[in-house]
Design a protein around this motif. Structure first.
Motif, PDB file in Angstrom:
ATOM      1  N   ILE A   1       2.028   6.149  -4.416  1.00  0.00           N
ATOM      2  CA  ILE A   1       2.848   5.327  -5.303  1.00  0.00           C
ATOM      3  C   ILE A   1       3.495   6.276  -6.300  1.00  0.00           C
ATOM      4  N   PHE A   2       4.808   6.301  -6.311  1.00  0.00           N
ATOM      5  CA  PHE A   2       5.591   7.170  -7.196  1.00  0.00           C
ATOM      6  C   PHE A   2       5.177   8.633  -7.092  1.00  0.00           C
ATOM      7  N   GLY A   3       4.940   9.090  -5.875  1.00  0.00           N
ATOM      8  CA  GLY A   3       4.638  10.493  -5.645  1.00  0.00           C
ATOM      9  C   GLY A   3       3.211  10.893  -5.952  1.00  0.00           C
ATOM     10  N   THR A   4       2.354   9.939  -6.290  1.00  0.00           N
ATOM     11  CA  THR A   4       0.959  10.236  -6.584  1.00  0.00           C
ATOM     12  C   THR A   4       0.085   9.638  -5.498  1.00  0.00           C
ATOM     13  N   GLU A   5      -0.792  10.456  -4.950  1.00  0.00           N
ATOM     14  CA  GLU A   5      -1.704   9.962  -3.930  1.00  0.00           C
ATOM     15  C   GLU A   5      -2.897   9.320  -4.616  1.00  0.00           C
ATOM     16  N   ILE A   6      -3.190   8.083  -4.245  1.00  0.00           N
ATOM     17  CA  ILE A   6      -4.343   7.396  -4.819  1.00  0.00           C
ATOM     18  C   ILE A   6      -5.376   7.204  -3.712  1.00  0.00           C
ATOM     19  N   PRO A   7      -6.683   7.316  -4.043  1.00  0.00           N
ATOM     20  CA  PRO A   7      -7.735   7.311  -3.022  1.00  0.00           C
ATOM     21  C   PRO A   7      -7.837   5.972  -2.287  1.00  0.00           C
ATOM     22  N   ASN A   8      -8.057   6.033  -0.986  1.00  0.00           N
ATOM     23  CA  ASN A   8      -8.143   4.840  -0.142  1.00  0.00           C
ATOM     24  C   ASN A   8      -9.468   4.106  -0.250  1.00  0.00           C
TER      25      ASN A   8
ATOM     26  N   ILE B   1      -0.858  -4.926 -14.108  1.00  0.00           N
ATOM     27  CA  ILE B   1       0.042  -4.696 -12.972  1.00  0.00           C
ATOM     28  C   ILE B   1      -0.411  -5.521 -11.769  1.00  0.00           C
ATOM     29  N   LEU B   2      -1.718  -5.485 -11.464  1.00  0.00           N
ATOM     30  CA  LEU B   2      -2.237  -6.215 -10.312  1.00  0.00           C
ATOM     31  C   LEU B   2      -2.111  -7.723 -10.500  1.00  0.00           C
ATOM     32  N   GLU B   3      -2.313  -8.184 -11.728  1.00  0.00           N
ATOM     33  CA  GLU B   3      -2.183  -9.614 -12.014  1.00  0.00           C
ATOM     34  C   GLU B   3      -0.749 -10.091 -11.781  1.00  0.00           C
ATOM     35  N   GLN B   4       0.220  -9.298 -12.243  1.00  0.00           N
ATOM     36  CA  GLN B   4       1.625  -9.677 -12.088  1.00  0.00           C
ATOM     37  C   GLN B   4       2.094  -9.542 -10.637  1.00  0.00           C
ATOM     38  N   ALA B   5       1.515  -8.596  -9.910  1.00  0.00           N
ATOM     39  CA  ALA B   5       1.904  -8.404  -8.514  1.00  0.00           C
ATOM     40  C   ALA B   5       1.211  -9.406  -7.598  1.00  0.00           C
TER      41      ALA B   5
ATOM     42  N   GLN C   1       2.361  -5.201  -0.307  1.00  0.00           N
ATOM     43  CA  GLN C   1       1.609  -5.191  -1.552  1.00  0.00           C
ATOM     44  C   GLN C   1       1.878  -3.914  -2.346  1.00  0.00           C
ATOM     45  N   LEU C   2       1.975  -2.779  -1.662  1.00  0.00           N
ATOM     46  CA  LEU C   2       2.297  -1.521  -2.347  1.00  0.00           C
ATOM     47  C   LEU C   2       3.687  -1.587  -2.967  1.00  0.00           C
ATOM     48  N   VAL C   3       4.630  -2.198  -2.238  1.00  0.00           N
ATOM     49  CA  VAL C   3       5.990  -2.339  -2.761  1.00  0.00           C
ATOM     50  C   VAL C   3       6.001  -3.261  -3.977  1.00  0.00           C
ATOM     51  N   LYS C   4       5.179  -4.336  -3.938  1.00  0.00           N
ATOM     52  CA  LYS C   4       5.081  -5.253  -5.079  1.00  0.00           C
ATOM     53  C   LYS C   4       4.563  -4.526  -6.314  1.00  0.00           C
ATOM     54  N   ILE C   5       3.521  -3.719  -6.114  1.00  0.00           N
ATOM     55  CA  ILE C   5       2.935  -2.968  -7.233  1.00  0.00           C
ATOM     56  C   ILE C   5       3.968  -2.020  -7.826  1.00  0.00           C
ATOM     57  N   ALA C   6       4.692  -1.313  -6.971  1.00  0.00           N
ATOM     58  CA  ALA C   6       5.713  -0.377  -7.435  1.00  0.00           C
ATOM     59  C   ALA C   6       6.836  -1.114  -8.164  1.00  0.00           C
ATOM     60  N   SER C   7       7.220  -2.286  -7.665  1.00  0.00           N
ATOM     61  CA  SER C   7       8.306  -3.032  -8.306  1.00  0.00           C
ATOM     62  C   SER C   7       7.878  -3.581  -9.661  1.00  0.00           C
ATOM     63  N   VAL C   8       6.599  -3.964  -9.807  1.00  0.00           N
ATOM     64  CA  VAL C   8       6.101  -4.434 -11.108  1.00  0.00           C
ATOM     65  C   VAL C   8       6.136  -3.297 -12.118  1.00  0.00           C
ATOM     66  N   ILE C   9       5.757  -2.094 -11.690  1.00  0.00           N
ATOM     67  CA  ILE C   9       5.761  -0.940 -12.601  1.00  0.00           C
ATOM     68  C   ILE C   9       7.179  -0.649 -13.082  1.00  0.00           C
ATOM     69  N   THR C  10       8.154  -0.708 -12.183  1.00  0.00           N
ATOM     70  CA  THR C  10       9.534  -0.433 -12.584  1.00  0.00           C
ATOM     71  C   THR C  10      10.124  -1.566 -13.411  1.00  0.00           C
TER      72      THR C  10
END
Length: 122
Positions: free
Chosen positions: A4-11, A33-37, A52-61
């Motif tokens: 997400i945004f160039g940062t790898e987050i653990p699976n 962020i998770l609540e809004q997404a 879901q990843l796209v939703k999270i990224a769109s909420v951040i932006t």
């Protein structure tokens, strides 16, 4: 690993715990962020779908949360401004001393660095 945004987050971690791997996102911000997404915070990051990843990224932006490079640039600009106007905080930053009024006779090793013993000249 999810990116997400160039940062790898653990699976293997819960998404609520792995979002703070992004610079500028803490535990509280991750919950918001998770609540809004509309994403369940207990789900593992590896189980997230692409939507879901796209939703999270769109909420951040959309919430205009400063993260990664933008936040680092803003913090750096603030420090540069303090040092350029020669205020007390700026001078402390320049010298590498504690900024917020802490004592320096003892302690302050994090800020001052390794102790250098002064020898006696004969």
């Amino acid at each position: 690993m999810a990116r997400i945004f160039g940062t790898e987050i653990p699976n293997e971690k819960r998404i609520e715990a792995s979002l703070p791997y992004i610079y500028g996102v803490g535990r509280t911000t991750a919950k918001k962020i998770l609540e809004q997404a509309g994403v369940d915070p207990d789900i593992r990051t590896g189980q997230l779908s692409e939507e879901q990843l796209v939703k999270i990224a769109s909420v951040i932006t959309s919430e205009s949360i400063l993260i990664e490079g933008d936040l680092r640039r803003e913090k750096q600009a603030a420090l540069k401004r303090l040092t350029s106007i020669n205020c007390h905080r700026g001078q402390r930053h320049k010298r590498g001393l504690p900024v917020r009024g802490q004592r320096t006779k003892t302690n302050a090793r994090t800020r001052k660095g390794k102790k250098r013993t002064m020898g006696v000249a004969k």
